[in-house]
Design an enzyme around this catalytic site. Structure first.
Site, PDB file in Angstrom:
ATOM      1  CD  GLU A 116      -3.058  -0.794  -0.118  1.00  0.00           C
ATOM      2  OE1 GLU A 116      -2.972   0.189  -0.527  1.00  0.00           O
ATOM      3  OE2 GLU A 116      -3.921  -1.823  -0.144  1.00  0.00           O
ATOM      4  CG  ASP A 243      -6.015  -7.081  -8.139  1.00  0.00           C
ATOM      5  OD1 ASP A 243      -4.828  -7.306  -7.420  1.00  0.00           O
ATOM      6  OD2 ASP A 243      -6.902  -6.303  -7.409  1.00  0.00           O
ATOM      7  CD  GLU A 339     -14.730  -5.189  -2.463  1.00  0.00           C
ATOM      8  OE1 GLU A 339     -15.084  -4.039  -2.854  1.00  0.00           O
ATOM      9  OE2 GLU A 339     -13.664  -5.442  -2.513  1.00  0.00           O
ATOM     10  CD  GLU A 358     -10.299  -1.536  -8.883  1.00  0.00           C
ATOM     11  OE1 GLU A 358     -11.395  -0.759  -8.513  1.00  0.00           O
ATOM     12  OE2 GLU A 358      -9.211  -1.530  -8.102  1.00  0.00           O
ATOM     13  CB  THR A 442      -1.852  -0.763  -9.500  1.00  0.00           C
ATOM     14  OG1 THR A 442      -3.159  -1.202  -9.696  1.00  0.00           O
ATOM     15  CG2 THR A 442      -1.300  -0.505  -8.147  1.00  0.00           C
TER      16      THR A 442
HETATM   17  C1  DMJ Z   1      -6.095   0.700  -5.127  1.00  0.00           C
HETATM   18  O1  DMJ Z   1      -5.362   0.758  -4.375  1.00  0.00           O
HETATM   19  C2  DMJ Z   1      -5.315  -0.050  -6.408  1.00  0.00           C
HETATM   20  O2  DMJ Z   1      -6.096   0.191  -7.457  1.00  0.00           O
HETATM   21  C3  DMJ Z   1      -5.030  -1.593  -6.226  1.00  0.00           C
HETATM   22  O3  DMJ Z   1      -4.484  -2.065  -7.197  1.00  0.00           O
HETATM   23  C4  DMJ Z   1      -6.329  -2.112  -5.856  1.00  0.00           C
HETATM   24  N1  DMJ Z   1      -7.166  -1.762  -4.866  1.00  0.00           N
HETATM   25  C5  DMJ Z   1      -7.442  -0.250  -4.682  1.00  0.00           C
HETATM   26  C6  DMJ Z   1      -8.692   0.362  -5.603  1.00  0.00           C
HETATM   27  O4  DMJ Z   1      -9.650  -0.526  -5.640  1.00  0.00           O
END
Ligand code: DMJ
Length: 451
Positions: A116, A243, A339, A358, A442
């Site tokens: 994170e 993912d 979710e 997303e 991401t």
């Molecule tokens: C974000 O912190 C990033 O996109 C991560 O790859 C997946 N989860 C969250 C958003 O949903």
């Protein structure tokens, strides 16, 4: 006779007028939409500023602030900075910059989650450096990366989940593909900017080490021990915990032109096609055991919706478009996306919604790559329901349930970093980010492509 014909025509007209219009066929006023997104971004940002300035995040219902750890790491301002820059909110960007450069310190005796902190803070700081040019952002980024490096000192080269920023002590060796393989964009950028290849090599080694532990069916599991390399949960899917490993294979290949990432993607993709892809009134990505390939669950959720964007970037536009139709159904089934949903029964498995980006990310990417107005219209549906259900007088809030639309006291920083950024870029009449020049990490922080 004439009267009859007139009456019939009138009835047909009335029936058509009554039928709800397909929102995906309605024109979208891009100027108006981009302005609304900016206004809503400012609403959420001002909520943070008024009630949580200097803290990690805002709690929008209680109008209080909270930190992830003992000390603030300024998650929200660092995460929001690249959006402030792209929206040209210059006054706000300069206030955020002042706060970050004055207060942000990583010299803390504090255990943090490597993944994170990497995607939000390291990605945010590197992007801030690229967009603003102040070398202090780069200095902070490198200081942080050095403190995260000890996490990778395992026999396999795969990182532990947690590291102490001051002592380098690590814990939580049971990790997952996303937390092991989502570093190459940030660490590769840092190597290119500092000339120190160690960052790129460390991130790449972790990805290769994980890849080498794929099953003979070319699938990955959900949990693995980074000391022993043993899989502890063998369920394969593309949702949370897995993912962004796939996302970074494709983006690592495109961003650095490294053929090893391309070849890893090309080896793993057939495993997805054969065992995870499912057809059920459309195309979905389900779950299967990595060893046997047997279907374990027919679940698809908001985190899975990153995949149309990844497919489109990898050049698989046809599959991307089909999957995006399912992602749209996930969103519209209950007015806003849950979710997790079982795509066989169309019932929710986890009914919460946490302001996730997303679906908007994929609509934006597909719009950039195909120019098809359908994705603009999808984006409008997504954005309108966000405003309708998640907005409150302070800022924006997560939903406990998409059935009741009850809000809960949380606003993740990725709402400002990603969700509203992708919405803004989708609607903005100019192409503000060129995919040939920039790549999003991401967390939606744009980073310059350097081959
Ligand atoms: C974000 O912190 C990033 O996109 C991560 O790859 C997946 N989860 C969250 C958003 O949903």
């Amino acid at each position: 006779m004439r009267q009859m014909a007139f009456l019939m025509a009138l009835m047909i007209f009335a029936a058509c007028a009554d039928r709800p219009k397909d929102p995906l066929k309605q024109p979208v006023d891009r100027h108006l939409m981009a302005d609304s997104v900016k206004t809503e971004f400012l609403h959420a940002w001002n909520g943070y500023k008024t009630h949580a300035w200097g803290y990690d995040a805002l709690k929008p219902l209680s109008q209080t602030a909270h930190n992830w750890y003992e000390h603030s790491l300024l998650m929200t301002p660092v995460d929001a900075f690249s959006t402030l820059m792209l929206m040209q909110l210059n006054q706000e960007a300069s206030e955020a910059k002042k706060l970050i450069l004055k207060k942000l310190s990583f010299d803390r005796n504090m255990d943090v989650q490597v993944f994170e902190v990497n995607i939000r803070l390291l990605g945010g700081l590197l992007s801030a450096y690229e967009l603003d040019g102040d070398p202090e952002f780069l200095r902070l980024a490198e200081d942080l990366a050095r403190r995260l490096l000890p996490a990778f000192r395992s026999p396999t080269g795969m990182p532990c989940r947690t590291v102490n920023l001051r002592t380098g002590a690590t814990r939580d060796p049971v990790s997952n593909p996303a937390e092991i393989g989502t570093y190459i964009l940030e660490w590769g950028t840092l190597s290119r900017l500092t000339g120190n290849e160690r960052y790129y090599d460390t991130a790449k080694k972790a990805m290769i080490s994980l890849y080498q532990r794929r099953s003979p069916l070319n699938l990955l599991g959900t949990q693995i021990h980074v000391e022993t390399g043993q899989w502890l949960n063998t369920e394969s899917h593309l949702s949370g915990m897995i993912d962004s490993f796939y996302e970074y294979l494709v983006k690592g290949w495109l961003m650095f032109g490294d053929p090893e990432f391309k070849s890893m993607w090309e080896t793993l993709k057939p495993g997805i096609d054969r065992y995870l892809v499912d057809q059920h009134h459309g195309l979905w990505i389900g779950r299967a055991d990595m060893g046997t390939g047997r279907r374990t669950r027919t679940w698809f959720g908001s985190l899975d919706c990153f995949f149309p964007a990844t497919l489109a970037l990898a050049g698989e536009t046809k599959m991307a478009r089909r999957l995006q139709e399912s992602a749209y159904r996930l969103w519209t089934q209950y007015g806003i996306e849950p979710e997790m949903m079982n795509y066989e029964t169309m019932e929710t498995v986890n009914a919460s919604y946490s302001l996730r980006p997303e679906n908007l990310e994929s609509a934006y990417t597909l719009y950039q790559m195909t120019g098809n107005d359908r994705y603009l219209a999808m984006g409008k549906v997504f954005f309108d329901s966000l405003v309708r259900y998640c907005r409150n007088e302070t800022a924006y809030a997560h939903l406990r349930s998409v059935h009741t639309k009850e809000q809960i006291d949380s606003m993740e920083s990725f709402f400002l970093a990603e969700t509203l950024k992708y919405a803004y870029l989708l609607f903005h009449p100019e192409r503000l980010v060129n995919f040939e020049e920039m790549m999003f990490n991401t967390e939606a922080h744009p980073l310059r492509i350097r081959h």
